[in-house]
Design an enzyme around this catalytic site. Structure first.
Site, PDB file in Angstrom:
ATOM      1  CE  LYS A 161      -4.305  -1.820   2.058  1.00 24.57           C
ATOM      2  NZ  LYS A 161      -5.166  -1.904   3.132  1.00 24.57           N
ATOM      3  CE  LYS A 213      -5.202  -8.720  -1.345  1.00 21.54           C
ATOM      4  NZ  LYS A 213      -5.039  -8.624  -0.029  1.00 21.54           N
ATOM      5  CE  LYS A 234     -10.481  -2.794  -0.119  1.00 28.57           C
ATOM      6  NZ  LYS A 234     -10.493  -3.686   1.118  1.00 28.57           N
TER       7      LYS A 234
HETATM    8  P1  TYM Z   1     -10.331  -6.658   4.363  1.00 30.78           P
HETATM    9  O1  TYM Z   1     -11.269  -5.725   4.812  1.00 30.78           O
HETATM   10  O2  TYM Z   1      -9.287  -6.391   3.233  1.00 30.78           O
HETATM   11  O3  TYM Z   1     -10.803  -8.141   3.593  1.00 30.78           O
HETATM   12  C1  TYM Z   1     -11.842  -8.773   4.740  1.00 30.78           C
HETATM   13  C2  TYM Z   1     -11.903 -10.484   4.533  1.00 30.78           C
HETATM   14  O4  TYM Z   1     -11.919 -10.740   3.244  1.00 30.78           O
HETATM   15  C3  TYM Z   1     -10.834 -11.548   2.930  1.00 30.78           C
HETATM   16  N1  TYM Z   1     -10.181 -11.357   1.547  1.00 30.78           N
HETATM   17  C4  TYM Z   1      -9.955 -12.572   0.863  1.00 30.78           C
HETATM   18  N2  TYM Z   1      -9.783 -13.752   1.161  1.00 30.78           N
HETATM   19  C5  TYM Z   1      -9.955 -14.576  -0.052  1.00 30.78           C
HETATM   20  N3  TYM Z   1      -9.472 -13.996  -1.095  1.00 30.78           N
HETATM   21  C6  TYM Z   1      -9.394 -12.810  -1.540  1.00 30.78           C
HETATM   22  N4  TYM Z   1      -9.007 -12.105  -2.796  1.00 30.78           N
HETATM   23  C7  TYM Z   1      -9.615 -11.823  -0.223  1.00 30.78           C
HETATM   24  N5  TYM Z   1      -9.713 -10.496  -0.285  1.00 30.78           N
HETATM   25  C8  TYM Z   1      -9.902 -10.413   1.012  1.00 30.78           C
HETATM   26  C9  TYM Z   1      -9.491 -10.987   4.016  1.00 30.78           C
HETATM   27  O5  TYM Z   1      -8.505 -11.896   4.258  1.00 30.78           O
HETATM   28  C10 TYM Z   1     -10.443 -10.806   5.289  1.00 30.78           C
HETATM   29  O6  TYM Z   1     -10.767 -11.805   6.081  1.00 30.78           O
HETATM   30  N6  TYM Z   1      -7.041  -5.902   8.041  1.00 30.78           N
HETATM   31  C11 TYM Z   1      -8.467  -6.631   7.795  1.00 30.78           C
HETATM   32  C12 TYM Z   1      -9.559  -6.136   8.647  1.00 30.78           C
HETATM   33  C13 TYM Z   1      -9.270  -6.413   9.869  1.00 30.78           C
HETATM   34  C14 TYM Z   1      -9.649  -7.399  10.748  1.00 30.78           C
HETATM   35  C15 TYM Z   1      -9.438  -7.112  12.202  1.00 30.78           C
HETATM   36  C16 TYM Z   1      -9.917  -8.647  10.422  1.00 30.78           C
HETATM   37  C17 TYM Z   1      -9.175  -5.338  10.905  1.00 30.78           C
HETATM   38  N7  TYM Z   1      -9.181  -5.685  11.982  1.00 30.78           N
HETATM   39  C18 TYM Z   1      -9.631  -7.820  12.947  1.00 30.78           C
HETATM   40  C19 TYM Z   1      -9.795  -9.639  11.514  1.00 30.78           C
HETATM   41  C20 TYM Z   1      -9.588  -9.438  12.765  1.00 30.78           C
HETATM   42  C21 TYM Z   1      -8.591  -5.995   6.226  1.00 30.78           C
HETATM   43  O7  TYM Z   1      -8.234  -5.260   5.934  1.00 30.78           O
HETATM   44  O8  TYM Z   1      -9.406  -7.081   5.580  1.00 30.78           O
END
Ligand code: TYM
Length: 332
Positions: free
Chosen positions: A112, A195, A198
């Protein structure tokens, strides 16, 4: 009952298929066996610039999709991160316990920051994993159901929990990441070595839960496949077909070897047509239900506020314990 906790950022107008298969499907499953906490990390979303009006809208859209996807807000605690101030409070303490090098090694930070340009990238991007560790540790969860891209952050969370415990005495449960068998990493349909995300360059590689079913079918049918004709799982040689097979396996009761057998001697086109049907059939009711829920934003807001009160009942005492162990003077 053991707890689980996870979150999904409100940073787009819809969740995508990676979010669904990598996380939401598992969230719904763990609800049966765990005391579950699911939240919308809006504080995380502002590590890259966000429009405040979008934030309001996207927070509700995320909540509606969680519920439409199967999260029961009466059984599980559903809330918004910024409504529980303990997250930001614990994050500060964890930041003070994290090495600069340790934070700079996080691959998501490196990606990022590179995208924004080293000078423009905010300190928030670097601090992001410590806020995530705080989100998790405040609830003493046993498991954290996430996709594979969060693995490094979960590992850091474990390290920080152990570090705190050894420095200040047993305080935090050391959590384990729960990763799905087939959907842990879903790739972009047009660019199947990246991957699904968005922030993809073109929307054509993305499947959003709120997309029109016709759009979803079209995107699957025009997914990039590979040279050759054989339907076979081989991430290196056939990233496109392999991605379609993982999606198919995650959506059906069939394993990847069973699918390979079923499509032996058939063309890629057959696989795509059948997959499009399965995906549309599964996602269409979620979309319909989410749109219905969004017709009553006041009810969504009420559910989320109720969730935040429940969340604070857990997070408050944990933070108080941390403060006391650090030697912070309580108000008298
Ligand atoms: P985020 O918001 O980017 O994504 C949410 C969840 O979706 C999963 N994910 C994917 N899984 C499979 N293939 C993909 N292409 C893919 N893109 C996204 C992510 O692994 C995630 O589980 N940092 C985290 C949000 C967060 C969080 C937390 C998660 C903040 N605090 C505490 C767990 C516990 C994030 O940015 O996910």
């Amino acid at each position: 009952r053991h707890r689980v906790l996870s979150g999904m950022q409100p940073s787009a107008d819809s969740l995508h298929l990676g979010n669904y298969l990598g996380a939401l499907v598992n969230w719904v499953t763990v609800q049966d066996d765990f005391d579950a906490y699911f939240f919308i990390p809006d504080l995380h979303a502002i590590t890259v610039p966000q429009d405040p009006e979008d934030m309001v809208k996207r927070t509700r859209v995320a909540a509606a999709q969680f519920i439409a996807g199967g999260i029961d807000p009466e059984r599980s605690t559903l809330f918004v991160q910024s409504q529980v101030p303990e997250h930001a409070q614990l994050a500060w303490i964890l930041m003070c316990m994290t090495g600069m090098g340790e934070a700079q090694r996080m691959t998501q930070f490196k990606d990022k920051a590179a995208r924004q340009g080293a000078e423009a990238a905010g300190v928030g991007l670097l601090a992001y994993p410590m806020l995530m560790a705080a989100d998790i540790l405040l609830y003493q969860p046993h498991g954290v159901p996430v996709g594979d891209d969060q693995r490094q952050h979960v590992e850091l969370t474990r390290d920080l929990a152990q570090r705190f415990n050894s420095r200040f005495g047993e305080t935090f449960v050391v959590p384990t990441g729960f990763y799905p068998e087939n959907g842990a990493r879903i790739y972009d349909l047009q660019n199947p070595t990246s991957k699904m995300s968005k922030s993809a360059e073109s929307p054509n590689g993305l499947i959003n839960l709120l997309d029109d079913p016709k759009v979803i079918a079209k995107r699957i049918k025009s997914a990039v496949t590979d040279d050759g004709t054989e339907v076979r799982f081989d991430r290196e040689a056939k990233p496109g077909v392999s991605n379609l097979l993982s999606i198919f396996a995650a959506f059906s009761e069939r394993t990847i070897p069973e699918l390979e057998e079923a499509y032996a001697g058939k063309m890629y086109g057959h696989l795509k047509v059948d997959l499009a049907e399965v995906v549309v059939e599964r996602l269409a009711p979620i979309r319909t239900r989410a749109l219905e829920l969004l017709d009553d934003p006041a009810e969504l807001d009420r559910l989320l506020s109720q969730g935040a009160l429940k969340a604070r009942e857990v997070a408050g005492p944990v933070l108080a314990d941390v403060y006391s162990k650090m030697g912070f003077q309580p108000p008298s």
